[in-house]
Write a protein that holds these residues in place. Structure first.
Motif, short mmCIF file in Angstrom:
data_model
loop_
_atom_site.label_atom_id
_atom_site.label_comp_id
_atom_site.label_asym_id
_atom_site.label_seq_id
_atom_site.Cartn_x
_atom_site.Cartn_y
_atom_site.Cartn_z
N GLU A 8 0.83 -1.20 0.00
CA GLU A 8 0.00 0.00 0.00
C GLU A 8 0.87 1.25 0.00
OE1 GLU A 8 -3.53 1.98 2.81
OE2 GLU A 8 -2.09 0.57 3.67
N PHE A 9 0.51 2.20 -0.85
CA PHE A 9 1.21 3.47 -0.91
C PHE A 9 0.92 4.30 0.34
CE2 PHE A 9 3.15 7.16 -2.57
CZ PHE A 9 2.29 8.24 -2.38
N VAL A 10 1.99 4.86 0.92
CA VAL A 10 1.85 5.69 2.10
C VAL A 10 2.13 7.16 1.76
CG1 VAL A 10 2.65 6.15 4.45
CG2 VAL A 10 2.45 3.79 3.63
N ALA A 11 3.30 7.41 1.18
CA ALA A 11 3.67 8.79 0.88
C ALA A 11 4.85 8.81 -0.08
CB ALA A 11 4.04 9.55 2.16
N SER A 12 5.03 9.93 -0.76
CA SER A 12 6.19 10.09 -1.64
C SER A 12 6.62 11.53 -1.66
CB SER A 12 5.87 9.61 -3.05
OG SER A 12 4.85 10.40 -3.63
N ILE A 13 7.88 11.73 -2.01
CA ILE A 13 8.43 13.08 -2.07
C ILE A 13 9.43 13.15 -3.21
CG2 ILE A 13 10.25 12.54 -0.38
CD1 ILE A 13 9.90 15.45 0.65
N ASN A 14 9.35 14.21 -3.98
CA ASN A 14 10.31 14.47 -5.02
C ASN A 14 11.57 15.05 -4.39
OD1 ASN A 14 11.59 16.60 -6.91
ND2 ASN A 14 10.52 15.19 -8.29
N TRP A 15 12.72 14.43 -4.65
CA TRP A 15 13.92 14.77 -3.88
C TRP A 15 14.34 16.22 -4.06
CZ3 TRP A 15 15.96 11.88 -0.20
CH2 TRP A 15 17.18 12.27 0.33
N SER A 16 14.24 16.73 -5.26
CA SER A 16 14.70 18.10 -5.48
C SER A 16 13.62 19.14 -5.30
CB SER A 16 15.28 18.20 -6.89
OG SER A 16 14.30 17.86 -7.84
N GLY A 17 12.42 18.79 -5.73
CA GLY A 17 11.38 19.81 -5.71
C GLY A 17 10.49 19.79 -4.49
N GLY A 18 10.50 18.70 -3.74
CA GLY A 18 9.67 18.65 -2.55
C GLY A 18 8.20 18.40 -2.83
N ASP A 19 7.84 17.98 -4.05
CA ASP A 19 6.44 17.61 -4.31
C ASP A 19 6.09 16.42 -3.46
OD1 ASP A 19 6.78 18.28 -7.86
OD2 ASP A 19 6.18 19.59 -6.21
N TYR A 77 0.34 11.87 -0.47
CA TYR A 77 0.01 10.97 0.62
C TYR A 77 -1.09 10.02 0.20
CZ TYR A 77 2.66 14.10 3.67
OH TYR A 77 3.65 14.85 4.24
N GLY A 78 -1.02 8.81 0.74
CA GLY A 78 -2.08 7.86 0.51
C GLY A 78 -3.33 8.25 1.29
N ASP A 79 -4.47 7.89 0.78
CA ASP A 79 -5.73 8.29 1.42
C ASP A 79 -5.89 7.71 2.82
OD1 ASP A 79 -7.60 8.16 -1.71
OD2 ASP A 79 -6.44 9.78 -0.79
N SER A 80 -5.38 6.50 3.03
CA SER A 80 -5.60 5.84 4.31
C SER A 80 -4.79 6.46 5.46
CB SER A 80 -5.27 4.35 4.21
OG SER A 80 -3.88 4.18 3.94
N VAL A 81 -3.79 7.25 5.14
CA VAL A 81 -2.94 7.82 6.19
C VAL A 81 -2.92 9.34 6.16
CG1 VAL A 81 -1.44 5.80 6.26
CG2 VAL A 81 -0.89 7.71 4.71
N LYS A 82 -3.59 9.92 5.18
CA LYS A 82 -3.55 11.38 5.04
C LYS A 82 -4.01 12.04 6.33
CE LYS A 82 -4.46 12.56 0.92
NZ LYS A 82 -5.16 12.85 -0.35
N GLY A 83 -3.25 13.02 6.76
CA GLY A 83 -3.55 13.74 7.99
C GLY A 83 -2.81 13.20 9.19
N ARG A 84 -2.21 12.01 9.06
CA ARG A 84 -1.49 11.41 10.19
C ARG A 84 -0.02 11.19 9.89
NH1 ARG A 84 -2.43 6.52 11.87
NH2 ARG A 84 -3.41 5.72 9.95
N VAL A 85 0.39 11.41 8.66
CA VAL A 85 1.78 11.18 8.30
C VAL A 85 2.39 12.43 7.68
CG1 VAL A 85 1.38 8.72 7.94
CG2 VAL A 85 1.32 10.27 6.00
#
Length: 125
Positions: A45-56, A59-67
């Motif tokens: 299950e996808f939790v979160a991701s971040i673009n290393w240079s740009g910071g995009d 968040y996954g829907d099941s954890v949004k707001g808690r991670v």
């Protein structure tokens, strides 16, 4: 590219954890990083991701707001902070890196090129 995840453990319901993903090898700035989790008998299950240079950030829907996902360029490390932990958060958490990630495939584990070994998070009630 090598990924080393750490920071998992046994936590009580309502607690918090910060997971770390140390990245080495390759051109770190060329990769976006993601966190996934997998519980026994369930799909990854996808939790979160971040673009290393740009910071995009996504968040996954099941954890949004808690991670919260973040990264420290100098330390070549990404972090995942999980708050208000619930029993359903119990899983092995994996970090992954990919060089061809865009907003439309960030949540797709098959879009990632490299994976760490996983760190276990167990939430007790």
């Amino acid at each position: 590219v090598q990924l080393q995840a750490s920071g998992g453990g046994l936590v009580q319901v309502g607690g918090s954890l910060r997971l770390s993903c140390a990245v080495s090898g390759g051109r770190v700035g060329s990769y976006a990083l993601g966190w996934f989790r997998q519980a026994p008998g369930k799909d990854r299950e996808f939790v979160a991701s971040i673009n290393w240079s740009g910071g995009d950030i996504y968040y996954g829907d099941s954890v949004k707001g808690r991670v919260t996902i973040s990264r420290d360029k100098a330390k070549k490390t990404a972090y995942l902070e999980v708050n208000n932990l619930k029993p359903e958060d119990t899983a092995a958490y994996y970090c992954a890196a990919g060089s061809r990630l865009i907003s439309s495939n960030m949540a797709n584990p098959h879009a990632y090129d490299y994976w760490g070994q996983g760190t276990q998070v167990t939430v007790s009630s």
